[in-house]
Design an enzyme around this catalytic site. Structure first.
Site, PDB file in Angstrom:
ATOM      1  N   LYS A 179       0.833  -1.201   0.000  1.00 38.28           N
ATOM      2  CA  LYS A 179       0.000   0.000   0.000  1.00 38.28           C
ATOM      3  C   LYS A 179       0.877   1.264   0.000  1.00 38.28           C
ATOM      4  O   LYS A 179       2.109   1.184   0.145  1.00 38.28           O
ATOM      5  CB  LYS A 179      -0.904  -0.044   1.229  1.00 38.28           C
ATOM      6  N   TYR A 200     -12.821  -2.728  -1.981  1.00 39.36           N
ATOM      7  CA  TYR A 200     -13.146  -2.648  -0.544  1.00 39.36           C
ATOM      8  C   TYR A 200     -14.655  -2.612  -0.286  1.00 39.36           C
ATOM      9  O   TYR A 200     -15.079  -2.140   0.768  1.00 39.36           O
ATOM     10  CB  TYR A 200     -12.469  -1.424   0.069  1.00 39.36           C
ATOM     11  N   PHE A 251     -14.006   3.124   9.380  1.00 38.19           N
ATOM     12  CA  PHE A 251     -12.715   3.412   8.753  1.00 38.19           C
ATOM     13  C   PHE A 251     -12.778   3.451   7.221  1.00 38.19           C
ATOM     14  O   PHE A 251     -11.776   3.733   6.569  1.00 38.19           O
ATOM     15  CB  PHE A 251     -11.659   2.389   9.215  1.00 38.19           C
ATOM     16  N   ARG A 277      -0.798 -14.484   4.506  1.00 41.72           N
ATOM     17  CA  ARG A 277      -1.369 -13.744   5.654  1.00 41.72           C
ATOM     18  C   ARG A 277      -0.545 -13.979   6.917  1.00 41.72           C
ATOM     19  O   ARG A 277      -0.387 -13.092   7.750  1.00 41.72           O
ATOM     20  CB  ARG A 277      -2.849 -14.110   5.837  1.00 41.72           C
ATOM     21  N   ASN A 292      -1.183  -0.200   7.580  1.00 46.96           N
ATOM     22  CA  ASN A 292      -0.684  -1.551   7.860  1.00 46.96           C
ATOM     23  C   ASN A 292       0.082  -2.169   6.685  1.00 46.96           C
ATOM     24  O   ASN A 292       0.235  -3.387   6.597  1.00 46.96           O
ATOM     25  CB  ASN A 292      -1.816  -2.455   8.363  1.00 46.96           C
ATOM     26  N   HIS A 297      -1.962  -5.385   1.756  1.00 46.23           N
ATOM     27  CA  HIS A 297      -3.237  -6.110   1.700  1.00 46.23           C
ATOM     28  C   HIS A 297      -2.929  -7.474   1.114  1.00 46.23           C
ATOM     29  O   HIS A 297      -2.118  -7.586   0.199  1.00 46.23           O
ATOM     30  CB  HIS A 297      -4.234  -5.386   0.783  1.00 46.23           C
ATOM     31  N   GLU A 317      -9.958 -11.352  -6.488  1.00 39.24           N
ATOM     32  CA  GLU A 317      -9.120 -10.152  -6.444  1.00 39.24           C
ATOM     33  C   GLU A 317      -8.076 -10.150  -7.559  1.00 39.24           C
ATOM     34  O   GLU A 317      -7.785  -9.102  -8.137  1.00 39.24           O
ATOM     35  CB  GLU A 317      -8.450 -10.034  -5.077  1.00 39.24           C
TER      36      GLU A 317
HETATM   37  P1  CMP Z   1      -6.689  -4.754   4.277  1.00 40.89           P
HETATM   38  O1  CMP Z   1      -6.126  -6.112   4.372  1.00 40.89           O
HETATM   39  O2  CMP Z   1      -6.329  -3.935   3.084  1.00 40.89           O
HETATM   40  O3  CMP Z   1      -8.286  -4.874   4.335  1.00 40.89           O
HETATM   41  C1  CMP Z   1      -9.094  -3.865   4.830  1.00 40.89           C
HETATM   42  C2  CMP Z   1      -8.325  -2.752   5.437  1.00 40.89           C
HETATM   43  O4  CMP Z   1      -9.068  -1.917   6.279  1.00 40.89           O
HETATM   44  C3  CMP Z   1      -7.244  -3.327   6.329  1.00 40.89           C
HETATM   45  O5  CMP Z   1      -6.267  -3.942   5.580  1.00 40.89           O
HETATM   46  C4  CMP Z   1      -6.838  -2.097   7.096  1.00 40.89           C
HETATM   47  O6  CMP Z   1      -5.999  -1.240   6.325  1.00 40.89           O
HETATM   48  C5  CMP Z   1      -8.191  -1.439   7.275  1.00 40.89           C
HETATM   49  N1  CMP Z   1      -8.769  -1.792   8.542  1.00 40.89           N
HETATM   50  C6  CMP Z   1      -9.254  -2.963   8.944  1.00 40.89           C
HETATM   51  N2  CMP Z   1      -9.729  -2.900  10.191  1.00 40.89           N
HETATM   52  C7  CMP Z   1      -9.560  -1.642  10.576  1.00 40.89           C
HETATM   53  C8  CMP Z   1      -9.872  -0.934  11.756  1.00 40.89           C
HETATM   54  N3  CMP Z   1     -10.448  -1.536  12.780  1.00 40.89           N
HETATM   55  N4  CMP Z   1      -9.562   0.346  11.787  1.00 40.89           N
HETATM   56  C9  CMP Z   1      -8.995   0.938  10.725  1.00 40.89           C
HETATM   57  N5  CMP Z   1      -8.680   0.339   9.578  1.00 40.89           N
HETATM   58  C10 CMP Z   1      -8.962  -0.942   9.515  1.00 40.89           C
END
Ligand code: CMP
Length: 150
Positions: free
Chosen positions: A9, A49, A57, A85, A112, A115, A126
């Site tokens: 990301k 998403y 969020f 993962r 984070n 993805h 995906e």
């Molecule tokens: P990703 O694996 O891209 O899938 C959904 C994304 O939403 C996740 O990684 C995080 O970047 C974000 N995400 C998931 N849970 C939360 C949360 N509780 N608060 C904020 N962002 C979140």
């Protein structure tokens, strides 16, 4: 072989972690079969998403993924979805196990770094959303005998 979509990301790109993340996936034994460095448009972000629509969020998630380029990739391997993962660590980096990418390089769920697809069926969906069939490269890797018992 199972396939999974991985996105490095915008925070991973901006922080210069593309090489580190790819290095760990390669070292684990996974095989890359597609990659492109790209900006994500609003439509792709919303489709990718859609399961998060309505969550608190969600608006920030769309801004984040569209804010700067991502490295989109397809990786292949036995149990690739689960294995990737595990290498990434839990979504919330503050809960990720030591030695995972999110533990070692991140602190906060909204930044984070990566993805990756969460189920094998989702991996296929995906991959089709992000890559055209002709963008994927099937290739033989002569170390496979040393990574799997064939
Ligand atoms: P990703 O694996 O891209 O899938 C959904 C994304 O939403 C996740 O990684 C995080 O970047 C974000 N995400 C998931 N849970 C939360 C949360 N509780 N608060 C904020 N962002 C979140």
């Amino acid at each position: 072989m199972e396939r999974t979509l991985i996105l490095i990301k915008p925070d991973g790109v901006q922080r210069g972690l593309i090489g580190e993340i790819i290095k760990r996936l390669e070292a684990r034994g996974l095989k890359i079969i597609g990659a492109k460095f790209m900006k994500v448009d609003q439509k792709l972000a919303e489709t990718h998403y859609q399961e998060h629509v309505g969550k608190p969020f969600y608006p920030g998630l769309l801004r984040y993924i569209c804010s700067s380029p991502v490295m989109a990739m397809v990786w292949e391997g036995r149990n690739a979805v689960a294995v990737v993962r595990q290498t990434m660590g839990k979504t919330n980096p503050s809960e990720a196990a030591p030695g995972t990418i999110r533990h070692d390089f991140a602190l906060y769920p909204e930044r984070n770094l990566t993805h990756s697809s969460d189920k094998p069926e989702r991996g296929e969906e995906e991959v089709s959303l992000w890559f055209k069939p002709e963008e994927l490269v099937e290739w033989d890797r002569n170390t496979d005998d040393w990574i799997y018992s064939l």
